[in-house]
Design a protein around this motif. Structure first.
Motif, PDB file in Angstrom:
ATOM      1  N   TYR A  29     -15.693 -49.203  15.487  1.00 46.36           N
ATOM      2  CA  TYR A  29     -16.430 -47.947  15.304  1.00 46.36           C
ATOM      3  C   TYR A  29     -17.608 -47.868  16.285  1.00 46.36           C
ATOM      4  O   TYR A  29     -17.833 -46.846  16.929  1.00 46.36           O
ATOM      5  CB  TYR A  29     -16.925 -47.839  13.858  1.00 46.36           C
ATOM      6  CG  TYR A  29     -15.829 -48.025  12.845  1.00 46.36           C
ATOM      7  CD1 TYR A  29     -14.881 -47.030  12.625  1.00 46.36           C
ATOM      8  CD2 TYR A  29     -15.698 -49.219  12.125  1.00 46.36           C
ATOM      9  CE1 TYR A  29     -13.850 -47.202  11.703  1.00 46.36           C
ATOM     10  CE2 TYR A  29     -14.682 -49.405  11.211  1.00 46.36           C
ATOM     11  CZ  TYR A  29     -13.760 -48.398  11.000  1.00 46.36           C
ATOM     12  OH  TYR A  29     -12.745 -48.575  10.099  1.00 46.36           O
ATOM     13  N   ARG A  30     -18.347 -48.977  16.377  1.00 50.83           N
ATOM     14  CA  ARG A  30     -19.505 -48.981  17.288  1.00 50.83           C
ATOM     15  C   ARG A  30     -19.047 -48.908  18.731  1.00 50.83           C
ATOM     16  O   ARG A  30     -19.672 -48.246  19.557  1.00 50.83           O
ATOM     17  CB  ARG A  30     -20.331 -50.256  17.065  1.00 50.83           C
ATOM     18  CG  ARG A  30     -21.046 -50.253  15.732  1.00 50.83           C
ATOM     19  CD  ARG A  30     -22.032 -51.431  15.621  1.00 50.83           C
ATOM     20  NE  ARG A  30     -22.384 -51.649  14.228  1.00 50.83           N
ATOM     21  CZ  ARG A  30     -22.365 -52.826  13.601  1.00 50.83           C
ATOM     22  NH1 ARG A  30     -22.049 -53.940  14.256  1.00 50.83           N
ATOM     23  NH2 ARG A  30     -22.689 -52.914  12.329  1.00 50.83           N
ATOM     24  N   ALA A  55     -18.228 -45.291  19.689  1.00 56.35           N
ATOM     25  CA  ALA A  55     -19.423 -44.484  19.996  1.00 56.35           C
ATOM     26  C   ALA A  55     -19.972 -44.867  21.372  1.00 56.35           C
ATOM     27  O   ALA A  55     -20.318 -44.004  22.184  1.00 56.35           O
ATOM     28  CB  ALA A  55     -20.487 -44.679  18.917  1.00 56.35           C
ATOM     29  N   PRO A  78     -24.017 -43.429  17.219  1.00 59.69           N
ATOM     30  CA  PRO A  78     -23.064 -43.545  16.098  1.00 59.69           C
ATOM     31  C   PRO A  78     -23.088 -42.325  15.186  1.00 59.69           C
ATOM     32  O   PRO A  78     -22.026 -41.859  14.759  1.00 59.69           O
ATOM     33  CB  PRO A  78     -23.531 -44.821  15.381  1.00 59.69           C
ATOM     34  CG  PRO A  78     -24.146 -45.654  16.467  1.00 59.69           C
ATOM     35  CD  PRO A  78     -24.812 -44.667  17.383  1.00 59.69           C
ATOM     36  N   ASP A  79     -24.282 -41.762  14.924  1.00 60.80           N
ATOM     37  CA  ASP A  79     -24.312 -40.622  13.991  1.00 60.80           C
ATOM     38  C   ASP A  79     -23.969 -39.282  14.657  1.00 60.80           C
ATOM     39  O   ASP A  79     -24.016 -38.241  14.006  1.00 60.80           O
ATOM     40  CB  ASP A  79     -25.637 -40.551  13.229  1.00 60.80           C
ATOM     41  CG  ASP A  79     -26.804 -40.230  14.132  1.00 60.80           C
ATOM     42  OD1 ASP A  79     -26.597 -40.084  15.354  1.00 60.80           O
ATOM     43  OD2 ASP A  79     -27.929 -40.108  13.613  1.00 60.80           O
ATOM     44  N   LEU A 106     -20.973 -39.234  16.041  1.00 66.08           N
ATOM     45  CA  LEU A 106     -19.517 -39.437  16.023  1.00 66.08           C
ATOM     46  C   LEU A 106     -19.034 -39.395  14.577  1.00 66.08           C
ATOM     47  O   LEU A 106     -19.575 -40.094  13.722  1.00 66.08           O
ATOM     48  CB  LEU A 106     -19.191 -40.803  16.645  1.00 66.08           C
ATOM     49  CG  LEU A 106     -17.725 -41.254  16.655  1.00 66.08           C
ATOM     50  CD1 LEU A 106     -16.847 -40.294  17.463  1.00 66.08           C
ATOM     51  CD2 LEU A 106     -17.619 -42.674  17.238  1.00 66.08           C
ATOM     52  N   MET A 164     -15.873 -40.158  12.111  1.00 66.02           N
ATOM     53  CA  MET A 164     -14.554 -40.749  11.891  1.00 66.02           C
ATOM     54  C   MET A 164     -13.802 -39.843  10.938  1.00 66.02           C
ATOM     55  O   MET A 164     -14.352 -39.439   9.904  1.00 66.02           O
ATOM     56  CB  MET A 164     -14.715 -42.143  11.282  1.00 66.02           C
ATOM     57  CG  MET A 164     -13.417 -42.900  11.078  1.00 66.02           C
ATOM     58  SD  MET A 164     -12.760 -43.571  12.645  1.00 66.02           S
ATOM     59  CE  MET A 164     -10.980 -43.470  12.331  1.00 66.02           C
ATOM     60  N   ALA A 202     -16.537 -47.109   8.579  1.00 61.71           N
ATOM     61  CA  ALA A 202     -17.157 -46.296   9.637  1.00 61.71           C
ATOM     62  C   ALA A 202     -18.587 -45.929   9.244  1.00 61.71           C
ATOM     63  O   ALA A 202     -19.517 -45.992  10.062  1.00 61.71           O
ATOM     64  CB  ALA A 202     -16.332 -45.028   9.879  1.00 61.71           C
ATOM     65  N   LEU A 224     -21.476 -44.277  11.469  1.00 59.01           N
ATOM     66  CA  LEU A 224     -20.803 -43.032  11.845  1.00 59.01           C
ATOM     67  C   LEU A 224     -20.865 -42.014  10.706  1.00 59.01           C
ATOM     68  O   LEU A 224     -21.089 -42.357   9.547  1.00 59.01           O
ATOM     69  CB  LEU A 224     -19.325 -43.300  12.179  1.00 59.01           C
ATOM     70  CG  LEU A 224     -18.994 -43.733  13.607  1.00 59.01           C
ATOM     71  CD1 LEU A 224     -19.663 -45.051  13.970  1.00 59.01           C
ATOM     72  CD2 LEU A 224     -17.481 -43.864  13.810  1.00 59.01           C
ATOM     73  N   ARG A 225     -20.642 -40.760  11.039  1.00 54.13           N
ATOM     74  CA  ARG A 225     -20.393 -39.718  10.043  1.00 54.13           C
ATOM     75  C   ARG A 225     -18.928 -39.822   9.611  1.00 54.13           C
ATOM     76  O   ARG A 225     -18.101 -40.416  10.325  1.00 54.13           O
ATOM     77  CB  ARG A 225     -20.676 -38.336  10.658  1.00 54.13           C
ATOM     78  CG  ARG A 225     -22.048 -38.212  11.291  1.00 54.13           C
ATOM     79  CD  ARG A 225     -23.152 -38.134  10.273  1.00 54.13           C
ATOM     80  NE  ARG A 225     -23.041 -36.928   9.463  1.00 54.13           N
ATOM     81  CZ  ARG A 225     -23.551 -35.736   9.777  1.00 54.13           C
ATOM     82  NH1 ARG A 225     -24.220 -35.589  10.917  1.00 54.13           N
ATOM     83  NH2 ARG A 225     -23.409 -34.704   8.975  1.00 54.13           N
ATOM     84  N   THR A 226     -18.606 -39.211   8.472  1.00 51.71           N
ATOM     85  CA  THR A 226     -17.261 -39.397   7.912  1.00 51.71           C
ATOM     86  C   THR A 226     -16.631 -38.079   7.471  1.00 51.71           C
ATOM     87  O   THR A 226     -17.279 -37.247   6.839  1.00 51.71           O
ATOM     88  CB  THR A 226     -17.315 -40.347   6.699  1.00 51.71           C
ATOM     89  OG1 THR A 226     -18.288 -39.855   5.761  1.00 51.71           O
ATOM     90  CG2 THR A 226     -17.680 -41.756   7.106  1.00 51.71           C
TER      91      THR A 226
END
Lengths: 232, 232
Positions: free
Chosen positions: A159-160, A163, A170-171, A173, A175, A186, A191-193
């Motif tokens: 995940y990282r 991005a 990360p925030d 992006l 998932m 994620a 990350l956002r989901t």
């Protein structure tokens, strides 16, 4: 602000179960073998997480999904006493490159692509994902995979790494997946989901529960609904 | 049999020189600065190979092209006594994400994509190539980059890594470039080679020679001619 969307693929974008069962049935017809091909597809898929876990724990060196799929396929064929040559096995194994998209997937991705960078973030290897995109007409901006990061999801490095290689925070992006476990990992990586409900992933007999509306940033019924909720 | 084509991008697919000069001229107009912006673009580009060579020799850790471009840009602005804030520099640096394709590129790639897997194989980083594809409408099947292999071309790891990740033999992969040095390195790594002549890459004053017809597997005048010669 979300700038990019990373999509889980098997089950989220494509209907692996009926696609693989169809390829197995065609294989069976060519060889005069009958079987419950949906159950065979389920058994094949059931080998996926344990095999990746062996890689994740370091018991196996990096091994691409094509090879993990093939190992499981050979076991399943042997269990059933089905004896075919290597070229047949290779072709059957590439059933995972020829998966049909869910009916809303191509239109939804095409719409989301106008507003966001859209990429795969799948445990499938790059060549599998590339061949599948050609087969299914999936309009990815780029094809990212666990193979590139040499870590399978749900390792945080995937995940990282996604991005970082897209050069977004990360925030920025999101998932997108039909699987809560993928989204929780994620989220833990920053990350956002976006959850997309795919109730038919495991066939009509297995019922899946939609998560609560507040468990993820977005909970959507399909890619059209996701696009709507993200203002795309 | 060729199954996939890997494209060099800067100069081969896109006209970096006039695109960057145009962005520089717009930047100059905003700040009331006049300069020979084509010469500035040439100076900027001239920093590219020496900077990558420092990475290739291990004098710098892995550094993406965006950062190498930015370092050179800051030097050139300082040399000229141009003082602007970091956000302006970042935006100007992303001129390399907004390069116009040569007039035949999109139609040629679209035609080649029907028959072959088409990927980038550029020293540009993944986010640069992804943003450029969106900007210019380049229909890649996937986006591969030196960044993924952590080696800049002409290191052999890039060419071999590209074949491996696409799951094709080196001689089933054709490197397509306007630069003989790139193609010679690809050939040394076992790839097939396709030269595309881009006589205007460095502007009207610098004349470029087309290689002999037998130096590479294909020598083409543009992507349409390449598609024709490859039977696409």
């Amino acid at each position: 602000m979300i700038r990019a969307l990373a999509f889980d693929v098997f089950g989220t974008v494509v209907d692996w179960r009926s696609s693989v069962a169809r390829e197995l049935a065609a294989f069976g017809a060519r060889h005069g073998i009958s079987d419950d091909w949906s159950a065979f597809a389920d058994d094949w898929r059931a080998g996926y997480v344990p095999a990746m876990d062996r890689v994740r724990r370091g018991e196996l060196p990096w091994t691409r999904i094509d090879d993990l799929h093939r190992g499981r396929l050979v076991e399943l064929l042997n269990d059933r006493g089905i004896d075919v040559d290597d070229a047949e096995i290779d072709d059957l194994n590439r059933a995972w490159h020829r998966l049909d998209p869910w009916p809303d997937a191509v239109a939804g991705l095409t719409r989301l692509k106008k507003r966001f960078v859209i990429t795969t973030l799948s445990n499938g290897n790059v060549s599998l994902l590339t061949n599948m995109a050609k087969y299914a007409g999936l309009p990815w901006d780029c094809v990212l995979s666990a193979e590139i990061f040499r870590h399978y999801k749900p390792d945080p490095e995937t995940y990282r790494g996604c991005a970082e290689i897209l050069d977004v925070a990360p925030d920025e992006l999101m998932m997108v997946a039909a699987h809560p476990s993928d989204l929780r990992a994620a989220r833990d990586a920053g990350l956002r989901t976006g959850f997309v409900f795919r109730p038919a992933e495991y066939g009509p007999e297995r019922s899946l529960r939609k998560p609560a509306d507040d468990e993820f940033d977005v909970v959507a019924d399909d890619f059209g609904d996701l696009a709507e909720q993200l203002g795309a």
